[in-house]
Design a protein around this motif. Structure first.
Motif, short mmCIF file in Angstrom:
data_model
loop_
_atom_site.label_atom_id
_atom_site.label_comp_id
_atom_site.label_asym_id
_atom_site.label_seq_id
_atom_site.Cartn_x
_atom_site.Cartn_y
_atom_site.Cartn_z
N MET A 5 62.29 50.56 0.33
CA MET A 5 61.46 51.16 -0.71
C MET A 5 61.92 50.72 -2.09
O MET A 5 63.11 50.73 -2.40
N GLU A 6 60.95 50.35 -2.91
CA GLU A 6 61.22 50.02 -4.30
C GLU A 6 60.98 51.27 -5.15
O GLU A 6 60.00 51.98 -4.94
N PRO A 7 61.84 51.55 -6.11
CA PRO A 7 61.71 52.80 -6.87
C PRO A 7 60.50 52.86 -7.79
O PRO A 7 60.01 53.95 -8.10
N GLU A 8 59.98 51.71 -8.23
CA GLU A 8 58.88 51.76 -9.19
C GLU A 8 57.61 52.36 -8.59
O GLU A 8 57.01 53.26 -9.19
N PRO A 9 57.11 51.90 -7.42
CA PRO A 9 55.93 52.54 -6.87
C PRO A 9 56.13 54.01 -6.53
O PRO A 9 55.20 54.81 -6.62
N VAL A 10 57.37 54.37 -6.15
CA VAL A 10 57.65 55.78 -5.88
C VAL A 10 57.53 56.59 -7.17
O VAL A 10 56.92 57.67 -7.20
N SER A 11 58.09 56.06 -8.25
CA SER A 11 58.02 56.75 -9.54
C SER A 11 56.56 56.89 -9.99
O SER A 11 56.16 57.94 -10.52
N TRP A 12 55.78 55.82 -9.79
CA TRP A 12 54.37 55.87 -10.17
C TRP A 12 53.64 56.95 -9.38
O TRP A 12 52.84 57.71 -9.93
N ALA A 13 53.91 57.00 -8.07
CA ALA A 13 53.23 57.98 -7.22
C ALA A 13 53.59 59.41 -7.63
O ALA A 13 52.74 60.30 -7.64
N ILE A 14 54.86 59.65 -7.98
CA ILE A 14 55.29 60.99 -8.38
C ILE A 14 54.50 61.46 -9.60
O ILE A 14 54.11 62.63 -9.69
N THR A 41 45.40 54.94 -2.11
CA THR A 41 46.65 55.18 -2.84
C THR A 41 47.12 53.87 -3.43
O THR A 41 47.59 53.00 -2.71
N THR A 42 46.98 53.70 -4.74
CA THR A 42 47.46 52.51 -5.40
C THR A 42 48.95 52.65 -5.63
O THR A 42 49.39 53.55 -6.33
N PRO A 43 49.81 51.79 -5.03
CA PRO A 43 51.25 52.00 -5.10
C PRO A 43 51.81 51.99 -6.50
O PRO A 43 52.67 52.79 -6.82
N SER A 44 51.37 51.09 -7.36
CA SER A 44 51.95 50.99 -8.69
C SER A 44 51.15 49.98 -9.49
O SER A 44 50.68 48.99 -8.95
N PRO A 45 51.00 50.20 -10.80
CA PRO A 45 50.31 49.19 -11.60
C PRO A 45 50.96 47.83 -11.50
O PRO A 45 50.29 46.81 -11.58
N ALA A 46 52.27 47.78 -11.33
CA ALA A 46 52.96 46.50 -11.27
C ALA A 46 52.78 45.79 -9.94
O ALA A 46 53.18 44.66 -9.78
N ARG A 47 52.16 46.48 -8.96
CA ARG A 47 51.93 45.85 -7.67
C ARG A 47 50.44 45.76 -7.36
O ARG A 47 50.05 45.37 -6.29
N ARG A 48 49.60 46.19 -8.27
CA ARG A 48 48.18 46.28 -7.99
C ARG A 48 47.61 44.90 -7.68
O ARG A 48 47.76 43.95 -8.42
N ASP A 49 46.90 44.80 -6.56
CA ASP A 49 46.24 43.57 -6.12
C ASP A 49 47.23 42.41 -5.93
O ASP A 49 46.83 41.26 -5.97
N ALA A 50 48.48 42.70 -5.73
CA ALA A 50 49.44 41.62 -5.54
C ALA A 50 49.23 40.96 -4.18
O ALA A 50 48.96 41.61 -3.19
N THR A 51 49.37 39.67 -4.14
CA THR A 51 49.25 38.98 -2.86
C THR A 51 50.50 39.20 -2.05
O THR A 51 51.57 39.55 -2.56
N ALA A 52 50.39 38.99 -0.76
CA ALA A 52 51.56 39.07 0.10
C ALA A 52 52.52 37.96 -0.27
O ALA A 52 52.15 36.92 -0.78
N ALA A 53 53.78 38.20 0.02
CA ALA A 53 54.80 37.21 -0.33
C ALA A 53 54.63 35.95 0.51
O ALA A 53 54.23 35.99 1.66
#
Length: 416
Positions: free
Chosen positions: A103-112, A398-410
């Motif tokens: 888990m990355e803390p940024e999407p968790v923080s965004w969801a909170i 549920t959008t995980p985080s603005p910084a991950r929105r619509d991100a392609t898979a690695a």
């Protein structure tokens, strides 16, 4: 009716489960009334998550069965409601969430702060005071520069999770308010090189040693200007703090800026330079065939993601100036072009084996030539676009985080 005070919340993350647990326990014993929550995602591909809750003498293990095994579902269906319940219990004075390694803390923080639990987000009940990331000194450098995907280490956060280990470990480090160093590197060179990477990806984040702290001193190390869960503004400044600009142990920093668009085909080819000998890339790109949206480019080790950072301010459907952050307004004002507005290239690259000159030459060669620039926007729209449609996450609600929105898979190097 007087609203109840928000309960302090601390997030603990990192790729090292043992030291993570040690740090969470230090925080628990330091303050009576501290609840520690941990979700184990190792069986999430089967729709099973194991949640452990410790509070005083209570040590409770609960097996959760989820219809869709993913981090978003775990957050929405269990962690966020649990935070609200714990915050309303009079015996709970602080909550520590020990994040699963994946888990990355940024999407968790965004969801909170943004995902509703009933009528309100959990952030109405908890106050995120600190994000602590444990760095395993023995493995950090290899993790941050390697090509392994999470599935190769049984660390997937969902059945379709294709992130690389490097993407996760660097995201955890960059979002931290304090880095807690555990263990030791194999030799002095590895330790020095790992420090050079940390100096450039997290220059303003203090570092403390796990063996020398307690549950009070680690929180005392949180700077007054720490981000404390503030999510990334993809149109804000790319550098936090003042990273060194010189090369150290072969690790350097490149900032690439330009005031003309990329040719989509040549940019696609140039991205290969970000997958070899590069530790980290983050930034915005203006692509000629898509003039109204900003691309978000992010690489880590051998993984690369390209996402949608939303419209430029100058785009026909761009946001109003009053609706964006003061930082974005300031940056846009400084570079505003009478024709193209705030459209521009801005990338920050932390290099290892690749030289800054190679990075600059590859990216500059992907820009439109003078002749192409003179042909104008109508001609640019006809360029073949190899990037395809934006990727959509499987959990659409549920959008995980603005910084991950619509991100392609690695993508790994061998897949390019």
């Amino acid at each position: 009716m007087t609203p109840h005070p928000r309960v302090p919340l601390v997030l603990v993350g990192g790729l090292a489960p043992g030291p993570n647990a040690t740090l969470a326990e230090l925080l628990r014993v330091a303050a009576p009334g501290t609840a520690v929550v941990h979700h184990d995602l190792r069986e999430i591909r089967s729709g099973v998550v194991r949640r452990r809750l410790r509070l005083g003498q209570r040590d409770e293990l609960t097996v959760l069965e989820l219809a869709h095994g993913c981090v978003s579902c775990t957050l929405r269906e269990d962690l966020l409601p649990l935070l609200r319940r714990l915050a309303r219990m009079p015996q709970v004075r602080r909550i520590v969430v020990r994040l699963d390694e994946a888990m990355e803390p940024e999407p968790v923080s965004w969801a909170i702060r943004n995902v509703l639990v009933g009528d309100h987000p959990a952030g109405d009940d908890v106050d995120l005071r600190a994000v602590l990331t444990v760095v395993d000194c023995a493995s950090f450098l290899a993790d941050a520069t390697g090509d392994d995907v999470l599935a190769e280490r049984n660390l997937q956060a969902s059945p379709g999770d294709e992130r690389t280990v490097a993407q996760v470990v660097l995201s955890q480090v960059e979002f931290a308010d304090v880095l807690v160093l555990a263990g030791a590197a194999a030799d002095a060179w590895t330790a020095a090189k790992a420090a050079a990477v940390l100096d450039r990806v997290a220059p303003s984040v203090p570092r403390v040693e796990l063996s020398r702290i307690d549950g009070h001193s680690v929180l005392d190390a949180v700077p007054a200007d720490a981000r404390r869960g503030e999510v990334t503004d993809m149109h804000g400044a790319l550098l936090r703090g003042a990273p060194p600009l010189h090369v150290d142990c072969g690790v350097g920093l490149v900032t690439f800026t330009a005031r003309r668009p990329f040719h989509p085909g040549r940019l696609h080819d140039a991205l290969d330079v970000l997958l070899d000998g590069v530790v980290r890339t983050r930034g915005r790109a203006w692509v000629a065939s898509r003039p109204d949206v900003a691309f978000w480019i992010e690489s880590a080790g051998g993984g690369l993601g390209i996402g949608h950072a939303g419209p430029w301010l100058a785009a026909p459907d761009g946001p109003e100036w009053t609706d964006v952050s003061p930082e974005r307004r300031t940056l846009a004002s400084l570079r505003w072009d009478p024709v193209h507005g705030d459209r521009a290239q801005e990338l920050v690259v932390v290099t290892d084996q690749t030289t800054p000159g190679e990075i600059d030459a590859a990216l500059r060669g992907a820009l439109l030539t003078d002749e192409e620039l003179a042909a104008g926007p109508e001609a640019w729209l006809r360029y073949p676009d190899p990037f395809g449609d934006w990727h959509e996450e499987p959990c659409e609600d549920t959008t995980p985080s603005p910084a991950r929105r619509d991100a392609t898979a690695a993508n790994r190097k061998e897949d390019q």
